[in-house]
Design a protein around this motif. Structure first.
Motif, PDB file in Angstrom:
ATOM      1  N   CYS A 187      25.648   0.359  11.531  1.00 20.00           N
ATOM      2  CA  CYS A 187      24.578   0.051  10.579  1.00 20.00           C
ATOM      3  C   CYS A 187      24.022  -1.335  10.855  1.00 20.00           C
ATOM      4  O   CYS A 187      22.811  -1.507  11.002  1.00 20.00           O
ATOM      5  CB  CYS A 187      25.099   0.145   9.143  1.00 20.00           C
ATOM      6  SG  CYS A 187      25.262   1.850   8.604  1.00 20.00           S
ATOM      7  N   GLU A 188      24.909  -2.326  10.945  1.00 18.22           N
ATOM      8  CA  GLU A 188      24.415  -3.686  11.144  1.00 18.22           C
ATOM      9  C   GLU A 188      23.697  -3.816  12.482  1.00 18.22           C
ATOM     10  O   GLU A 188      22.717  -4.539  12.593  1.00 18.22           O
ATOM     11  CB  GLU A 188      25.567  -4.679  10.971  1.00 18.22           C
ATOM     12  CG  GLU A 188      25.994  -4.664   9.493  1.00 18.22           C
ATOM     13  CD  GLU A 188      27.055  -5.684   9.108  1.00 18.22           C
ATOM     14  OE1 GLU A 188      27.249  -5.897   7.902  1.00 18.22           O
ATOM     15  OE2 GLU A 188      27.706  -6.243  10.013  1.00 18.22           O
ATOM     16  N   GLY A 189      24.154  -3.068  13.491  1.00 20.84           N
ATOM     17  CA  GLY A 189      23.503  -3.092  14.804  1.00 20.84           C
ATOM     18  C   GLY A 189      22.107  -2.486  14.784  1.00 20.84           C
ATOM     19  O   GLY A 189      21.310  -2.731  15.689  1.00 20.84           O
ATOM     20  N   THR A 190      21.813  -1.686  13.779  1.00 18.54           N
ATOM     21  CA  THR A 190      20.483  -1.060  13.727  1.00 18.54           C
ATOM     22  C   THR A 190      19.629  -1.628  12.590  1.00 18.54           C
ATOM     23  O   THR A 190      18.568  -1.098  12.293  1.00 18.54           O
ATOM     24  CB  THR A 190      20.604   0.476  13.524  1.00 18.54           C
ATOM     25  OG1 THR A 190      21.444   0.723  12.404  1.00 18.54           O
ATOM     26  CG2 THR A 190      21.174   1.164  14.730  1.00 18.54           C
ATOM     27  N   GLY A 191      20.095  -2.682  11.946  1.00 21.05           N
ATOM     28  CA  GLY A 191      19.276  -3.328  10.911  1.00 21.05           C
ATOM     29  C   GLY A 191      19.469  -2.763   9.521  1.00 21.05           C
ATOM     30  O   GLY A 191      18.655  -2.995   8.628  1.00 21.05           O
ATOM     31  N   VAL A 192      20.559  -2.009   9.323  1.00 22.36           N
ATOM     32  CA  VAL A 192      20.878  -1.495   7.990  1.00 22.36           C
ATOM     33  C   VAL A 192      21.965  -2.405   7.385  1.00 22.36           C
ATOM     34  O   VAL A 192      23.018  -2.591   7.994  1.00 22.36           O
ATOM     35  CB  VAL A 192      21.389  -0.035   8.051  1.00 22.36           C
ATOM     36  CG1 VAL A 192      21.920   0.439   6.697  1.00 22.36           C
ATOM     37  CG2 VAL A 192      20.288   0.891   8.547  1.00 22.36           C
ATOM     38  N   ALA A 193      21.675  -2.993   6.233  1.00 16.54           N
ATOM     39  CA  ALA A 193      22.660  -3.883   5.599  1.00 16.54           C
ATOM     40  C   ALA A 193      23.768  -3.054   4.947  1.00 16.54           C
ATOM     41  O   ALA A 193      23.531  -1.912   4.533  1.00 16.54           O
ATOM     42  CB  ALA A 193      21.968  -4.744   4.548  1.00 16.54           C
ATOM     43  N   VAL A 194      24.969  -3.627   4.883  1.00 15.20           N
ATOM     44  CA  VAL A 194      26.103  -2.906   4.284  1.00 15.20           C
ATOM     45  C   VAL A 194      26.740  -3.762   3.199  1.00 15.20           C
ATOM     46  O   VAL A 194      26.949  -4.958   3.383  1.00 15.20           O
ATOM     47  CB  VAL A 194      27.172  -2.567   5.354  1.00 15.20           C
ATOM     48  CG1 VAL A 194      28.371  -1.872   4.703  1.00 15.20           C
ATOM     49  CG2 VAL A 194      26.592  -1.699   6.455  1.00 15.20           C
ATOM     50  N   GLU A 195      26.998  -3.153   2.046  1.00 11.76           N
ATOM     51  CA  GLU A 195      27.797  -3.815   1.010  1.00 11.76           C
ATOM     52  C   GLU A 195      29.057  -2.988   0.823  1.00 11.76           C
ATOM     53  O   GLU A 195      28.974  -1.772   0.644  1.00 11.76           O
ATOM     54  CB  GLU A 195      27.025  -3.895  -0.309  1.00 11.76           C
ATOM     55  CG  GLU A 195      25.916  -4.921  -0.233  1.00 11.76           C
ATOM     56  CD  GLU A 195      25.286  -5.197  -1.592  1.00 11.76           C
ATOM     57  OE1 GLU A 195      25.975  -5.018  -2.626  1.00 11.76           O
ATOM     58  OE2 GLU A 195      24.106  -5.547  -1.588  1.00 11.76           O
ATOM     59  N   ARG A 196      30.209  -3.657   0.856  1.00 16.56           N
ATOM     60  CA  ARG A 196      31.482  -2.921   0.708  1.00 16.56           C
ATOM     61  C   ARG A 196      32.036  -3.077  -0.698  1.00 16.56           C
ATOM     62  O   ARG A 196      31.995  -4.175  -1.266  1.00 16.56           O
ATOM     63  CB  ARG A 196      32.507  -3.462   1.683  1.00 16.56           C
ATOM     64  CG  ARG A 196      32.137  -3.183   3.111  1.00 16.56           C
ATOM     65  CD  ARG A 196      33.292  -3.577   3.988  1.00 16.56           C
ATOM     66  NE  ARG A 196      32.845  -4.439   5.059  1.00 16.56           N
ATOM     67  CZ  ARG A 196      33.464  -4.542   6.223  1.00 16.56           C
ATOM     68  NH1 ARG A 196      34.551  -3.845   6.444  1.00 16.56           N
ATOM     69  NH2 ARG A 196      33.011  -5.341   7.153  1.00 16.56           N
TER      70      ARG A 196
END
Ligand code: NAD
Length: 285
Positions: free
Chosen positions: A56-65
């Protein structure tokens, strides 16, 4: 000898597509965002989470855990999902499963808003897969199988597809997606009489039984495309539902384990989050 259908080239092409679409959203002031919800510290969950975050981060999608304790009450989890449902910054939610024993998984999944259900776990998303209405999202693994067929230029239309496994996570939705692309589909399960004979009818054989090396040479139609969804650690070595050394001389194409279907799954996840963000912002229906 079967052609090896590796996941990496398909994953690379899908990642490029995801990056371009995420960039477009970011330019419009929207950061596509995925919430990952985990209960406890299962090794499988942690490993899948790491892969999902990286992709996700590699494709520009932010992640919240969001992480709850293994012994958390069901209400803690459903409250969290309701908060995620109401959070406009979050577009998709991945709930790592199986959930601990004290929780009713079906009841928990049903709490997630269908528009944020990017892994096809709610009745709403599955209804979309089964009716072909396009509502919600299919489970990422089932969709990853379809992406592999598309990447390697195999059109399922008019072909016989045999799916081994009827779970709602992989087998059944994969069968519906194959039928949606006009394959003639048979679903096999633990009570299927003469599994090998059924499997041998398949121009496409999709193995999602969760049984290490269940599928042998005798299950494979000569020249068939074999999609191996299974992933198992046996004596410290990863293996699939297909005994690859036996199936490879018979099949026309086969996906390796590891490095096959699993490599594509997180790309589909990133693409689903982007699509959810687009839908929630009125950019597509
Ligand atoms: P599951 O255990 O929920 O379902 C297995 C299905 O296979 C059942 O419907 C059962 O009827 C059928 N089955 C089991 N043994 C059989 C047999 N001997 N003959 C015929 N049918 C049989 O498993 P699942 O969640 O659908 O996962 C299937 C496999 O896919 C597992 O190995 C899992 O680890 C793997 N998986 C991989 C990914 C990925 O990204 N690659 C994602 C999810 C699951």
């Amino acid at each position: 000898m079967a052609e090896l259908w590796r996941g990496a080239p398909a994953a690379e092409a899908l990642s490029l597509r995801a990056s371009a679409q995420a960039e477009e959203l970011r330019a419009a002031g929207i950061t596509p965002t995925l919430a990952i919800v985990r209960v406890g510290e299962r090794a499988e969950d942690l490993s899948y989470e790491r892969g999902a975050v990286r992709r996700c981060e590699g494709t520009g999608v932010a992640v919240e855990r969001f992480v709850l304790a293994q012994d958390a009450a069901q209400e803690e989890l459903t409250d969290l999902l309701r908060r995620i449902n109401g959070d406009r910054r979050i577009h998709g939610c991945l709930l790592l499963r199986p959930l601990p024993r004290q929780m009713d998984e079906k009841a928990v999944c049903a709490v997630l808003a269908p528009e944020k259900d990017i892994d096809g776990i709610t009745p709403g998303s599955l209804a979309g897969v089964f009716t072909g209405s396009g509502a919600g999202f299919p489970p990422c693994t089932a969709q990853a199988c379809m992406e592999l067929l598309a990447h390697y230029g195999f059109d399922p239309a008019g072909k016989r597809a045999v799916v081994v496994g009827r779970s709602l996570v992989v087998g059944r939705p994969a069968a519906m997606l194959l039928m949606g692309q006009n394959a003639t589909v048979t679903i096999c399960h633990t009570k299927t009489a003469n599994l090998a004979e059924e499997c041998r009818r398949g121009d496409i054989l999709l193995a999602a039984a969760g049984q290490p090396e269940l599928i042998k040479a005798e299950h494979v139609r000569p020249g068939a495309v074999v999609l191996d969804v299974g992933i198992h650690s046996v004596d410290g070595k990863l293996t699939g539902d297909v005994e690859s050394a036996a199936a490879e001389p018979v099949a026309g194409a086969i996906t390796p384990v590891p490095g096959g279907v699993g490599a594509v799954t997180t790309c589909v996840l990133a693409l689903h989050v982007i699509q959810a963000a687009r839908r929630q912002n009125g950019l597509e229906t």
